[in-house]
Motif scaffolding. Structure first.
Motif, PDB file in Angstrom:
ATOM      1  N   ARG A  87      41.101 -71.243   2.449  1.00 61.65           N
ATOM      2  CA  ARG A  87      39.850 -70.475   2.382  1.00 61.65           C
ATOM      3  C   ARG A  87      38.907 -71.019   1.312  1.00 61.65           C
ATOM      4  O   ARG A  87      37.692 -70.810   1.401  1.00 61.65           O
ATOM      5  CB  ARG A  87      40.155 -68.997   2.113  1.00 61.65           C
ATOM      6  CG  ARG A  87      40.900 -68.314   3.248  1.00 61.65           C
ATOM      7  CD  ARG A  87      40.757 -66.801   3.217  1.00 61.65           C
ATOM      8  NE  ARG A  87      41.222 -66.211   1.983  1.00 61.65           N
ATOM      9  CZ  ARG A  87      42.485 -65.951   1.696  1.00 61.65           C
ATOM     10  NH1 ARG A  87      43.444 -66.281   2.559  1.00 61.65           N
ATOM     11  NH2 ARG A  87      42.822 -65.378   0.564  1.00 61.65           N
ATOM     12  N   ASN A 120      34.644 -69.337   5.346  1.00 58.17           N
ATOM     13  CA  ASN A 120      34.429 -68.542   6.557  1.00 58.17           C
ATOM     14  C   ASN A 120      35.732 -68.172   7.261  1.00 58.17           C
ATOM     15  O   ASN A 120      35.729 -67.364   8.184  1.00 58.17           O
ATOM     16  CB  ASN A 120      33.521 -69.302   7.532  1.00 58.17           C
ATOM     17  CG  ASN A 120      32.107 -69.449   6.993  1.00 58.17           C
ATOM     18  OD1 ASN A 120      31.580 -68.521   6.372  1.00 58.17           O
ATOM     19  ND2 ASN A 120      31.497 -70.596   7.213  1.00 58.17           N
ATOM     20  N   SER A 153      39.019 -66.228   7.943  1.00 58.09           N
ATOM     21  CA  SER A 153      39.515 -64.893   7.599  1.00 58.09           C
ATOM     22  C   SER A 153      40.883 -65.032   6.938  1.00 58.09           C
ATOM     23  O   SER A 153      41.564 -66.058   7.073  1.00 58.09           O
ATOM     24  CB  SER A 153      39.646 -64.032   8.851  1.00 58.09           C
ATOM     25  OG  SER A 153      40.674 -64.532   9.700  1.00 58.09           O
ATOM     26  N   VAL A 154      41.277 -64.009   6.230  1.00 59.64           N
ATOM     27  CA  VAL A 154      42.592 -64.013   5.590  1.00 59.64           C
ATOM     28  C   VAL A 154      43.681 -64.168   6.646  1.00 59.64           C
ATOM     29  O   VAL A 154      44.614 -64.962   6.488  1.00 59.64           O
ATOM     30  CB  VAL A 154      42.803 -62.720   4.774  1.00 59.64           C
ATOM     31  CG1 VAL A 154      44.247 -62.627   4.276  1.00 59.64           C
ATOM     32  CG2 VAL A 154      41.830 -62.660   3.601  1.00 59.64           C
ATOM     33  N   LYS A 170      43.557 -65.462   9.668  1.00 57.50           N
ATOM     34  CA  LYS A 170      43.582 -66.784  10.294  1.00 57.50           C
ATOM     35  C   LYS A 170      44.142 -67.828   9.337  1.00 57.50           C
ATOM     36  O   LYS A 170      44.949 -68.692   9.728  1.00 57.50           O
ATOM     37  CB  LYS A 170      42.173 -67.180  10.726  1.00 57.50           C
ATOM     38  CG  LYS A 170      42.098 -68.549  11.409  1.00 57.50           C
ATOM     39  CD  LYS A 170      42.888 -68.593  12.699  1.00 57.50           C
ATOM     40  CE  LYS A 170      42.696 -69.917  13.417  1.00 57.50           C
ATOM     41  NZ  LYS A 170      43.469 -69.976  14.683  1.00 57.50           N
ATOM     42  N   SER A 171      43.746 -67.762   8.071  1.00 55.80           N
ATOM     43  CA  SER A 171      44.217 -68.752   7.094  1.00 55.80           C
ATOM     44  C   SER A 171      45.730 -68.631   6.891  1.00 55.80           C
ATOM     45  O   SER A 171      46.427 -69.638   6.759  1.00 55.80           O
ATOM     46  CB  SER A 171      43.493 -68.577   5.758  1.00 55.80           C
ATOM     47  OG  SER A 171      43.787 -67.331   5.162  1.00 55.80           O
TER      48      SER A 171
END
Length: 305
Positions: A157, A162, A164-165, A167-168
């Motif tokens: 991130r 950009n 999201s938590v 997704k990362s």
């Protein structure tokens, strides 16, 4: 391949070494045991074999360890400490370095590391030939893995605010499992094929991560700063130090810089010095063999204590 934990054991060390000579003896026993476990397997290995490999008496081993499991417990703890050094070195480097170079350096560091007896033993015994009952003894591993996933997710991130938590963290978990699934196959292969597998791991990771944290997505001037301790994003600027932005976490109070400059010896030299020390080699002799100042080696050893 972060699995930072130690086995639960009802039988701790019988006697903690106090003097340097005793500590070196324990380190020599751990190296010997790691080699025996990796070659013979935990179940078939005997204390006598470990004593022979360490060139010591069986009674000397029992002074420090009540059984094989206690020895393996300390081997795993040592693996945890050494692996943390790799992670710390990786995250201390500039966040905006090229993604392909960062991935390559990360895998290369582990490739060098897993040539050593202790990490090789962990790969063979945990990934390839699990010790019976190990899963129940290491029930906390999923939580510790989650911490590692979050650390890498935070790094992602910072390269792409950009993300999201969720997704990362998904990207981080999948990337970890790619490495965890392929490295054991590399370890048990010959040198040529091992290097080919490492090259493939780098390509796979780059292809998977580049669309999400590639160099084209870097926003160096608008990075999402995250506390390296508590992972909070409640971070404020706190002056500058040597041309670098300093930050302070409003959650835990930790102060840190926006980036750190890698200094000192290459990671493989550090691993070699630590391996020589674990074999009982004196600091002066390590300096003679590697050219690294003995005080530097002493500081490396202290950092693992």
């Amino acid at each position: 391949m972060s699995k930072s934990s130690s086995l639960s054991s009802d039988k701790p060390l019988r006697r903690q070494p106090q003097q340097q000579r005793g500590k070196q003896r324990v380190e020599k026993i751990l190296i010997a045991a790691a080699e025996v476990f990796a070659e013979a397997g935990f179940a078939a290995a005997t204390i006598q074999q470990i004593a022979d490999r360490a060139n010591t008496a069986v009674g000397s081993i029992y002074q420090f360890f009540p059984d094989k499991l206690a020895i393996f417990n300390d081997i795993f703890a040592e693996h945890m400490r050494l692996e943390e050094c790799i992670e710390a070195d990786f995250f201390a480097q500039k966040i905006d370095r090229p993604l392909d170079r960062g991935i390559s350096e990360y895998i290369d560091a582990y490739a060098v590391y897993y040539e050593e007896p202790i990490p090789r033993c962990i790969v063979v015994q945990y990934y390839l030939q699990p010790i019976g009952g190990m899963e129940s003894m290491m029930a906390d591993i999923p939580n510790l893995q989650s911490i590692s996933y979050k650390r890498h997710a935070n790094f992602y991130r910072q390269r792409n605010p950009n993300l999201s938590v969720a997704k990362s963290e998904l990207l981080s978990e999948v990337a970890h499992k790619i490495v965890q699934g392929l490295v054991p196959n590399a370890i048990k292969s010959d040198e040529k094929y091992r290097q080919e597998i490492y090259a493939e791991i780098k390509d796979v990771l780059y292809g998977y991560l580049n669309p999400h944290i590639g160099d084209h997505l870097l926003q160096v001037c608008n990075q999402l700063m995250i506390c390296p301790d508590c992972q909070s994003d409640r971070v404020a600027k706190n002056g500058r130090q040597q041309g670098k932005q300093r930050y302070v976490c409003k959650g835990c109070g930790r102060q840190f810089l926006d980036r750190y400059t890698q200094r000192g010896y290459p990671l493989e030299i550090r691993h070699r010095c630590l391996a020589l020390h674990a074999q009982g080699i004196s600091f002066r002799e390590i300096e003679r063999q590697t050219g690294v100042d003995c005080n530097t080696v002493i500081n490396w050893v202290k950092s693992l204590s």
